[in-house]
Design an enzyme around this catalytic site. Structure first.
Site, PDB file in Angstrom:
ATOM      1  N   ARG A 198       0.442   1.349  -3.700  1.00  0.00           N
ATOM      2  CA  ARG A 198      -0.962   1.466  -4.301  1.00  0.00           C
ATOM      3  C   ARG A 198      -1.244   2.823  -4.007  1.00  0.00           C
ATOM      4  NH1 ARG A 198      -4.968   2.651  -6.053  1.00  0.00           N
ATOM      5  NH2 ARG A 198      -7.118   1.310  -6.305  1.00  0.00           N
ATOM      6  N   TYR A 199      -0.860   3.575  -2.797  1.00  0.00           N
ATOM      7  CA  TYR A 199      -1.322   4.986  -2.433  1.00  0.00           C
ATOM      8  C   TYR A 199      -0.498   5.864  -2.447  1.00  0.00           C
ATOM      9  CZ  TYR A 199      -5.219   1.595  -1.205  1.00  0.00           C
ATOM     10  OH  TYR A 199      -5.947   0.664  -1.103  1.00  0.00           O
TER      11      TYR A 199
ATOM     12  N   LEU B 266     -10.691  -0.895  -0.605  1.00  0.00           N
ATOM     13  CA  LEU B 266      -9.980  -1.044   0.577  1.00  0.00           C
ATOM     14  C   LEU B 266     -10.976  -0.566   1.608  1.00  0.00           C
ATOM     15  CD1 LEU B 266      -7.439  -1.012   2.586  1.00  0.00           C
ATOM     16  CD2 LEU B 266      -7.155   1.433   1.938  1.00  0.00           C
TER      17      LEU B 266
ATOM     18  N   GLU C 129       1.528   2.180  11.613  1.00  0.00           N
ATOM     19  CA  GLU C 129       0.842   1.300  12.444  1.00  0.00           C
ATOM     20  C   GLU C 129       1.465   0.892  13.428  1.00  0.00           C
ATOM     21  OE1 GLU C 129       0.637   1.219   9.144  1.00  0.00           O
ATOM     22  OE2 GLU C 129      -1.411   1.056   8.461  1.00  0.00           O
TER      23      GLU C 129
ATOM     24  N   ASP D  79       8.450  -1.644   9.411  1.00  0.00           N
ATOM     25  CA  ASP D  79       7.822  -0.467  10.192  1.00  0.00           C
ATOM     26  C   ASP D  79       7.044   0.484   9.210  1.00  0.00           C
ATOM     27  OD1 ASP D  79       8.037  -1.132  12.916  1.00  0.00           O
ATOM     28  OD2 ASP D  79      10.581  -0.569  12.697  1.00  0.00           O
TER      29      ASP D  79
ATOM     30  N   LEU E 142      -6.316   6.791  -0.603  1.00  0.00           N
ATOM     31  CA  LEU E 142      -6.718   5.582   0.156  1.00  0.00           C
ATOM     32  C   LEU E 142      -8.186   5.558   0.117  1.00  0.00           C
ATOM     33  CD1 LEU E 142      -4.808   4.609   3.411  1.00  0.00           C
ATOM     34  CD2 LEU E 142      -7.119   4.774   3.500  1.00  0.00           C
TER      35      LEU E 142
ATOM     36  N   MET F 265       0.889  -1.074  -0.163  1.00  0.00           N
ATOM     37  CA  MET F 265      -0.096   0.197  -0.111  1.00  0.00           C
ATOM     38  C   MET F 265       0.728   1.409  -0.003  1.00  0.00           C
ATOM     39  SD  MET F 265      -1.274   0.465   3.975  1.00  0.00           S
ATOM     40  CE  MET F 265      -2.390   1.953   3.254  1.00  0.00           C
TER      41      MET F 265
END
Length: 411
Positions: free
Chosen positions: A146-147, A79, A333, A330, A73, A57
Site C-alpha cells: 500500500r505504501y 489508515l 514494529e 518482522d 501513509l 502495507m
C-alpha cells in the site's frame, strides 16, 4: 512514540501430518526464492493460471525510501483519518517524522525486511498450491504494498504484462496478509486495488482480470499453531518452576477510537486469534491483549503495550513475553518498537519476545491451505466482507465491496 504501522519446532497439538507436509522436500533450505517466469493464458490448468497477490502495507527497504513511505501513509485517510486537513497535515507530519524514522530503520539494518519475507512467503506458498490444486495452476506469486514498493499500481501493471487481463481474462486472488480485517488495513488495500483496476482496465472490465479476495483468517488452525509454537519455544527458555507464571502479552497495532466506534471488526478478530492461541496452549499462562504504535493526541484503543509493560514491572512482574499477533513477519514494529524500545528500555532479562512468523513452515503451510480452500470454494469473497461497518459513510468502501461481491462464482 513514533508511528510504525503497519501490519521451529512445536509441542502439543501440533498440526497432524497432511498433504501439505508431504509436499515439502526433506531438508529443504529456506533460501529466498527467485520468481517464476511470467505465465500466459495458454499455459493453464483447467481453471488456471492463477495470480496470488499478497497485500500488505509494506515498508521502506532502504532509508532513502522512508520519506515517500511516510508521505503515502499519512495521505491515506482510511489508515490515519485527519479530516478536512488531511492534504495539509499529512505532508507536514511525514516531513517532520522522516529524520527520526530514518534513524530507526538504520538501527534495524537499514530498512524493513517485510518485502523480503512477503516475496518468500508468497513464492513458497505457490509451490505448494501448484501440487495441491493443479487445476488452478500455475500459481504466480505477486506482492502489492500500500505504501512502499512494489506499490499496487506497479503490481497491477505487472499482472497485465504477464498476460492477465486486457481482454484475456485470467484469475487473480487478492490475499490479505493482515490476518484480522480492518477498514484501515485490508479495506484500504482493497480500495487501492479497486481504484487501479478501474484506471487500468476500465469500469466495465470486459474480459478483465477476474478477482476474488481472501479478506481475513484470524483463527485458522495453522496460524494459531505457528504462533503457539513460537510462544512455547520462548517459554522453554524460562526455569521450569517459574514457567507457568510468565505473563503473555499479545501485542497488535492499535486503532483510533473513532474507527473502533464506527464498528470496525478488527478488535474482535484480534481477540479471536488470541483466544484460539490460548486455547491451543490450554490457557497455561496469564495473558492480556495490548495495543501498540498509537500516535497523536486523539484517543486510541488501549492499553498501550509500552505502558502495560511498565505497569507490570512496577507490580513486580518482570517475566513477560511479548507476542506479535497481527503481523505476519518482522518489521519496524517488532524489531525496533518492541525489541529496542519496549523490551530494551524495560531493562529486565525476563522480558522477551516470541519469534515472528517469517519463514515458519507451519505458517506457510497455513497460507497454502487457506488459499487452496478459497480456490475450491468458488466464492469471490466472504459474507463478512460484504457487510459494511454500522456507521460507515464511505461511498468508496460501498463501491469497492460491491465490485468484489459481484465477481460471482469462480468455479
Amino acid at each position: 512514540m513514533a508511528l510504525r504501522y503497519p501490519l521451529i519446532h512445536f509441542t502439543r497439538r501440533a498440526v497432524q501430518p497432511s498433504a501439505l507436509e508431504l509436499l515439502r522436500t526433506v531438508g529443504q533450505q529456506h533460501t529466498f526464492a527467485t520468481f517464476a517466469p511470467p505465465v500466459t493464458q495458454d499455459a493453464t490448468g483447467s481453471k488456471g493460471p492463477t495470480a496470488m497477490v499478497f497485500m500488505n502495507m509494506g515498508g521502506p527497504s532502504t532509508t532513502n525510501e522512508v520519506g515517500d513511505f511516510l508521505s503515502r501513509l499519512f495521505a491515506d485517510a482510511d489508515l490515519i483519518p485527519l479530516g478536512r486537513l488531511q492534504s495539509y497535515l499529512g505532508p507536514l507530519i511525514s516531513r517532520r517524522r522522516t529524520p527520526k524514522i530514518k534513524e530507526q530503520y538504520a538501527a534495524i539494518g537499514g530498512g524493513s525486511p517485510i518485502r523480503k519475507w512477503s516475496e518468500y512467503q508468497s513464492s513458497e506458498m505457490c509451490k505448494l498450491l501448484d501440487k495441491l490444486s493443479p487445476e488452478t495452476a500455475p500459481h504466480k506469486p505477486y506482492v502489492a504494498f500500500r505504501y512502499a514498493d512494489p506499490l499496487t499500481e506497479e503490481t497491477y501493471n505487472k499482472l497485465l504484462e504477464d498476460g492477465f487481463g486486457r481482454g484475456k481474462g485470467g484469475r487473480a486472488v487478492a490475499f490479505t496478509q493482515y490476518p484480522q480485517y480492518s477498514c484501515s488495513t485490508t479495506g484500504s488495500s482493497l480500495n487501492e486495488l479497486w481504484k487501479w483496476r478501474n484506471r487500468l482496465e476500465g469500469k466495465d472490465g470486459s474480459a478483465g482480470i477476474k478477482w476474488s479476495v481472501i479478506d481475513r483468517w484470524p483463527a485458522h488452525p495453522g496460524l494459531v499453531n505457528a504462533i503457539a509454537g513460537n510462544i512455547e519455544n520462548q517459554l522453554a527458555t524460562y526455569p521450569t518452576e517459574r514457567r507457568g507464571d510468565v505473563i503473555l502479552l499479545f501485542s497488535a497495532h492499535s486503532l483510533p477510537m473513532s474507527v473502533v466506534n464506527r464498528g470496525d471488526p478488527y478488535p474482535a478478530e484480534v481477540a479471536a486469534t488470541v483466544h484460539a492461541v490460548m486455547h491451543h496452549l490450554n490457557f497455561s499462562n496469564p495473558y492480556r491483549l495490548v495495543w501498540q504504535s498509537q500516535v497523536g493526541p486523539s484517543a486510541w484503543l488501549g492499553a498501550q503495550t509500552s505502558i502495560a509493560v511498565e505497569e507490570y514491572v512496577k507490580k513486580g512482574h518482570t517475566e513477560l513475553i511479548l507476542i506479535p499477533v497481527a503481523f505476519t513477519s518482522d518489521h519496524i514494529e517488532t524489531l525496533y518498537e518492541l525489541d529496542k524500545e519496549v523490551i530494551g528500555e524495560a531493562g529486565h532479562e525476563g522480558i522477551k519476545r516470541s519469534e515472528s512468523l517469517n519463514g515458519n513452515p507451519v505458517f506457510i503451510d497455513a497460507l497454502a491451505d487457506i488459499a487452496h480452500k478459497h480456490l475450491m470454494s468458488g466464492q469471490s469473497c466472504s459474507s463478512q466482507m460484504r457487510l459494511r461497518c454500522p456507521s460507515c459513510k464511505s461511498e468508496k468502501c460501498l463501491q469497492q465491496k460491491k465490485f468484489f461481491a459481484e465477481q460471482g462464482s469462480l468455479l
